[in-house]
Structures are given as C-alpha cells and as structure tokens.
Design a protein around this motif. Structure first.
Motif, PDB file in Angstrom:
ATOM      1  N   PHE A  40       0.819  -1.200   0.000  1.00  0.00           N
ATOM      2  CA  PHE A  40       0.000   0.000   0.000  1.00  0.00           C
ATOM      3  C   PHE A  40       0.857   1.256   0.000  1.00  0.00           C
ATOM      4  O   PHE A  40       0.484   2.279  -0.546  1.00  0.00           O
ATOM      5  CB  PHE A  40      -0.925  -0.019   1.219  1.00  0.00           C
ATOM      6  CG  PHE A  40      -2.049   0.964   1.151  1.00  0.00           C
ATOM      7  CD1 PHE A  40      -3.176   0.713   0.390  1.00  0.00           C
ATOM      8  CD2 PHE A  40      -1.989   2.156   1.856  1.00  0.00           C
ATOM      9  CE1 PHE A  40      -4.215   1.622   0.330  1.00  0.00           C
ATOM     10  CE2 PHE A  40      -3.026   3.067   1.808  1.00  0.00           C
ATOM     11  CZ  PHE A  40      -4.140   2.799   1.040  1.00  0.00           C
ATOM     12  N   GLY A  41       2.049   1.179   0.609  1.00  0.00           N
ATOM     13  CA  GLY A  41       2.915   2.344   0.721  1.00  0.00           C
ATOM     14  C   GLY A  41       3.415   2.866  -0.605  1.00  0.00           C
ATOM     15  O   GLY A  41       3.826   4.028  -0.711  1.00  0.00           O
ATOM     16  N   LYS A  42       3.406   2.020  -1.647  1.00  0.00           N
ATOM     17  CA  LYS A  42       3.868   2.448  -2.963  1.00  0.00           C
ATOM     18  C   LYS A  42       2.744   2.559  -3.985  1.00  0.00           C
ATOM     19  O   LYS A  42       2.997   2.845  -5.151  1.00  0.00           O
ATOM     20  CB  LYS A  42       4.937   1.476  -3.478  1.00  0.00           C
ATOM     21  CG  LYS A  42       6.202   1.465  -2.640  1.00  0.00           C
ATOM     22  CD  LYS A  42       7.230   0.501  -3.206  1.00  0.00           C
ATOM     23  CE  LYS A  42       8.505   0.488  -2.361  1.00  0.00           C
ATOM     24  NZ  LYS A  42       9.501  -0.502  -2.859  1.00  0.00           N
ATOM     25  N   ALA A  43       1.511   2.343  -3.530  1.00  0.00           N
ATOM     26  CA  ALA A  43       0.380   2.323  -4.462  1.00  0.00           C
ATOM     27  C   ALA A  43      -0.051   3.720  -4.896  1.00  0.00           C
ATOM     28  O   ALA A  43      -0.574   3.905  -5.997  1.00  0.00           O
ATOM     29  CB  ALA A  43      -0.803   1.590  -3.832  1.00  0.00           C
ATOM     30  N   ILE A  44       0.148   4.719  -4.038  1.00  0.00           N
ATOM     31  CA  ILE A  44      -0.298   6.083  -4.316  1.00  0.00           C
ATOM     32  C   ILE A  44       0.911   6.905  -4.756  1.00  0.00           C
ATOM     33  O   ILE A  44       1.861   7.080  -3.990  1.00  0.00           O
ATOM     34  CB  ILE A  44      -0.962   6.721  -3.087  1.00  0.00           C
ATOM     35  CG1 ILE A  44      -2.112   5.834  -2.577  1.00  0.00           C
ATOM     36  CG2 ILE A  44      -1.489   8.109  -3.418  1.00  0.00           C
ATOM     37  CD1 ILE A  44      -2.724   6.309  -1.283  1.00  0.00           C
ATOM     38  N   ARG A  45       0.875   7.412  -5.986  1.00  0.00           N
ATOM     39  CA  ARG A  45       2.017   8.132  -6.549  1.00  0.00           C
ATOM     40  C   ARG A  45       1.579   9.473  -7.137  1.00  0.00           C
ATOM     41  O   ARG A  45       0.475   9.603  -7.654  1.00  0.00           O
ATOM     42  CB  ARG A  45       2.692   7.287  -7.637  1.00  0.00           C
ATOM     43  CG  ARG A  45       3.321   6.008  -7.101  1.00  0.00           C
ATOM     44  CD  ARG A  45       3.886   5.136  -8.224  1.00  0.00           C
ATOM     45  NE  ARG A  45       4.513   3.932  -7.699  1.00  0.00           N
ATOM     46  CZ  ARG A  45       5.799   3.821  -7.393  1.00  0.00           C
ATOM     47  NH1 ARG A  45       6.616   4.857  -7.590  1.00  0.00           N
ATOM     48  NH2 ARG A  45       6.306   2.697  -6.899  1.00  0.00           N
ATOM     49  N   ASP A  46       2.465  10.423  -7.071  1.00  0.00           N
ATOM     50  CA  ASP A  46       2.238  11.725  -7.671  1.00  0.00           C
ATOM     51  C   ASP A  46       2.072  11.559  -9.182  1.00  0.00           C
ATOM     52  O   ASP A  46       2.875  10.885  -9.833  1.00  0.00           O
ATOM     53  CB  ASP A  46       3.420  12.641  -7.372  1.00  0.00           C
ATOM     54  CG  ASP A  46       3.187  14.056  -7.846  1.00  0.00           C
ATOM     55  OD1 ASP A  46       3.346  14.298  -9.062  1.00  0.00           O
ATOM     56  OD2 ASP A  46       2.873  14.910  -7.010  1.00  0.00           O
ATOM     57  N   LYS A  47       1.013  12.158  -9.744  1.00  0.00           N
ATOM     58  CA  LYS A  47       0.736  11.979 -11.168  1.00  0.00           C
ATOM     59  C   LYS A  47       1.797  12.624 -12.051  1.00  0.00           C
ATOM     60  O   LYS A  47       1.990  12.206 -13.196  1.00  0.00           O
ATOM     61  CB  LYS A  47      -0.647  12.541 -11.513  1.00  0.00           C
ATOM     62  CG  LYS A  47      -1.800  11.634 -11.122  1.00  0.00           C
ATOM     63  CD  LYS A  47      -3.147  12.232 -11.517  1.00  0.00           C
ATOM     64  CE  LYS A  47      -4.281  11.274 -11.176  1.00  0.00           C
ATOM     65  NZ  LYS A  47      -5.617  11.874 -11.444  1.00  0.00           N
TER      66      LYS A  47
END
Length: 204
Positions: A40-47
C-alpha cells in the motif's frame, strides 16, 4: 443468560474499501493509485513525478476519504445477509480501525446498507480493544473476524480463548495479503461469506 458474540471488522470484510478509495483518488486527487501485491505504501504516486507519496500524505488522503466519501463503499457479496443471520444467534458488533470522529458516520453507513450494529472505533493493534469489548459483553463464546493478519496476531496474544476467522472479501487484495491462518494466529481463512457463514454458525 450470556449470548455468543461476533466481533467483526468492516473494511474488506463487510464493505469494499480499497477499490472505491482508488477510484476516488484517480478522479479527484493529483495522484494515481495502483496496488501491486499488498504494498500500500507504494500504491499512491504523484501523477507528475511518479514518486510514491509520503506516509503522512497517505493518512491525509485516507482521512479525506472517510470524511466525505464513505458513500462510495458497497457491501461485499453476502455480508449483509450473513451478519443479519448471525444476529439471530449472537450479539454482533463492529470493531473498525477509524478515528473516533468516524464512529457515528460508520454506524450510519452500515445502517444504510441494512446493518444495525454497535460500532467500536480503534487505532492500532486490536487486541486491547477486543479485550475491552469482551469485558463489556461477557459473552458465552466469541469470534473475531478481520482481514489483516496482524490483528489476528494481536488477538491471539491478548484474547487467545476466542475463535478467529481471517476473511478478506476484496478479490484484488485477498491473494496478496499475509494469511493469519498460515501464520498460526487465526483458526480459519475463508474469503467468501457463502462459506464463512456456516463456519461461524458452527462456532457459536
């Protein structure tokens, strides 16, 4: 006479969470969401940069979701029927890892889906909260349901006498998470309510 007690988690046990959360992020936030395995820690990334957002930003986004987007969550197949069936045989309560300000919104959210259940909010390991609930209800027997192995570990440590079912009803997540049963902390791993309900009824 004391009744049996079912203590159930909510997200990914009764209601889908990760999928509507990801959809909301993609639609409204300057980030992308792609869960690979269970990281989960790498699932959300700056577009723009493609870099993972820091943990404090993940928590901020989760807070925003639970503040205003809980209506996006839908029941996991069979969960509402199972919970209401269990209510005929046992007391049923919800133990959810949300901040206390989300207690009443969570209760109302579940009520809108046909689940009229007491809600206990918690932060961190669930063993201490389980212990407090058991002291309050004094049940004849108790069963704990959760989708995360670490909470079964906490339960096994603090309230080892209760039955523990590891259930993750989100099919995109279930194959990738640590299994509480394989770790020796849960008594069973069942990811569909069709099969979980008979098991639960047999335990109470």
């Amino acid at each position: 006479m004391a009744r049996p007690l079912i203590i159930s988690d909510c997200d990914e046990v009764l209601l889908h969470m990760i999928v509507p959360f990801g959809e909301w992020l993609e639609e409204t936030q300057p980030v992308s969401f792609k869960l690979v395995g269970n990281d989960f820690g790498k699932a959300i990334r700056d577009k723009v940069s493609g870099e993972p957002v820091p943990p404090e930003e993940i928590w901020r986004l989760l807070g925003l979701f639970f503040d205003g987007e809980m209506h996006r969550q839908t029941p996991i197949a069979g969960a509402v029927h199972a919970m209401n069936t269990l209510k005929d045989h046992a007391d049923v309560v919800i133990l959810t890892n949300l901040t206390d300000r989300h207690n009443e919104p969570r209760r109302q959210q579940l009520l809108a889906h046909g689940l009229d259940l007491p809600v206990f909010t918690n932060q961190g390991p669930k063993g201490p909260a389980l212990q407090a609930i058991l002291e309050q209800y004094q049940p004849s027997h108790a069963v704990f349901i959760d989708d995360l192995a670490q909470h079964h570990g906490s339960a096994a440590e603090m309230v080892p006498h209760i039955d523990r079912l590891h259930l993750c009803g989100e099919p995109t997540l279930a194959p990738h998470i640590t299994c509480g049963f394989e770790a020796g902390h849960a008594h069973a791993r069942i990811d569909t309510w069709e099969h979980a309900l008979p098991w639960l009824l047999s335990r109470i």
